[in-house]
Design a protein around this motif. Structure first.
Motif, short mmCIF file in Angstrom:
data_model
loop_
_atom_site.label_atom_id
_atom_site.label_comp_id
_atom_site.label_asym_id
_atom_site.label_seq_id
_atom_site.Cartn_x
_atom_site.Cartn_y
_atom_site.Cartn_z
N LEU A 122 0.83 -1.19 0.00
CA LEU A 122 0.00 0.00 0.00
C LEU A 122 0.88 1.26 0.00
CD1 LEU A 122 -2.70 -1.19 2.52
CD2 LEU A 122 -2.98 -0.87 0.07
N PRO A 123 0.43 2.31 -0.70
CA PRO A 123 1.25 3.52 -0.80
C PRO A 123 1.38 4.25 0.53
CG PRO A 123 -0.85 3.81 -1.96
CD PRO A 123 -0.79 2.40 -1.48
N TYR B 114 -7.24 -2.60 6.70
CA TYR B 114 -6.78 -3.83 6.06
C TYR B 114 -5.31 -3.82 5.70
CZ TYR B 114 -11.71 -4.73 5.72
OH TYR B 114 -13.03 -4.92 6.01
N GLY B 115 -4.64 -2.68 5.87
CA GLY B 115 -3.27 -2.56 5.44
C GLY B 115 -2.22 -2.87 6.47
N ARG B 116 -2.64 -3.41 7.57
CA ARG B 116 -1.67 -3.68 8.64
C ARG B 116 -0.98 -4.99 8.43
NH1 ARG B 116 -2.52 -0.24 13.11
NH2 ARG B 116 -4.23 1.13 12.68
N ILE C 85 -9.62 2.10 4.04
CA ILE C 85 -9.31 0.71 3.69
C ILE C 85 -7.89 0.37 4.14
CG2 ILE C 85 -8.85 -0.86 1.75
CD1 ILE C 85 -11.24 0.59 0.32
N LYS C 86 -6.95 1.26 3.89
CA LYS C 86 -5.56 1.03 4.31
C LYS C 86 -5.45 0.89 5.82
CE LYS C 86 -0.93 2.97 4.11
NZ LYS C 86 -0.09 4.08 3.67
N LEU D 204 -10.82 13.86 -2.93
CA LEU D 204 -10.76 13.67 -1.48
C LEU D 204 -11.64 12.52 -1.01
CD1 LEU D 204 -10.66 17.37 -0.24
CD2 LEU D 204 -8.76 15.75 -0.52
N THR D 205 -12.77 12.31 -1.68
CA THR D 205 -13.65 11.20 -1.31
C THR D 205 -12.96 9.86 -1.54
OG1 THR D 205 -15.61 12.51 -1.82
CG2 THR D 205 -15.89 10.11 -1.76
N VAL D 206 -12.36 9.70 -2.71
CA VAL D 206 -11.66 8.45 -3.00
C VAL D 206 -10.45 8.30 -2.10
CG1 VAL D 206 -10.32 7.22 -4.76
CG2 VAL D 206 -12.53 8.22 -5.34
N SER D 207 -9.71 9.37 -1.88
CA SER D 207 -8.53 9.32 -1.01
C SER D 207 -8.91 8.91 0.41
CB SER D 207 -7.82 10.66 -0.98
OG SER D 207 -7.38 11.00 -2.25
#
Length: 135
Positions: free
Chosen positions: A74-75, A133-135, A129-130, A120-123
């Motif tokens: 993930l970025p 779920y990004g852990r 999500i990050k 901004l909505t998508v970000s």
């Protein structure tokens, strides 16, 4: 992620999703009548919703291209900020170009605000999500 899907995504050319998305946005926003005679007016100011969707979509494409480039990591926050700035700056430049073209398009600050809202909505959605779920 499915191994086949992962391999397909890795084989796509770098930045292809973002490039295609930018090309589509440029065509839709700079061509005087990009859909020819087929013009649909769903409701007043529907174009503002379209602007939000286009620039939210661009933000999503940039994030996915970065995600693919980093082999599905993930970025970082810096990369997310850079993606946001690229999309916002493109939206602003398009509005300035529309204002100076003289081909039936006009610069509209509300279109630019809609672009920013989409970005901004998508970000925000991708950050949530990050976070979970990004852990």
């Amino acid at each position: 992620m499915n191994k086949t899907l992962r391999n397909i995504l890795l084989k796509l050319p770098s930045w292809i999703m973002s490039i295609v998305c930018v090309a589509l946005i440029l065509w839709l926003t700079l061509i005087p009548r990009p859909l020819g005679e087929f013009q649909v007016e769903l409701f007043p100011n529907a174009d503002k919703v379209v602007h939000a969707i286009m620039f939210g979509g661009l933000t999503f494409c940039i994030f996915v291209d970065v995600w693919r480039k980093n082999r599905f990591k993930l970025p970082s926050v810096k990369v997310q900020f850079a993606a946001i700035m690229v999309a916002v700056i493109l939206g602003g430049v398009i509005e300035l170009v529309q204002g100076g073209m003289g081909l039936g398009r006009e610069a509209d600050i509300v279109d630019f605000i809609a672009d920013i809202i989409g970005v901004l909505t998508v970000s925000l959605g991708l950050s949530i999500i990050k976070y979970f779920y990004g852990r």
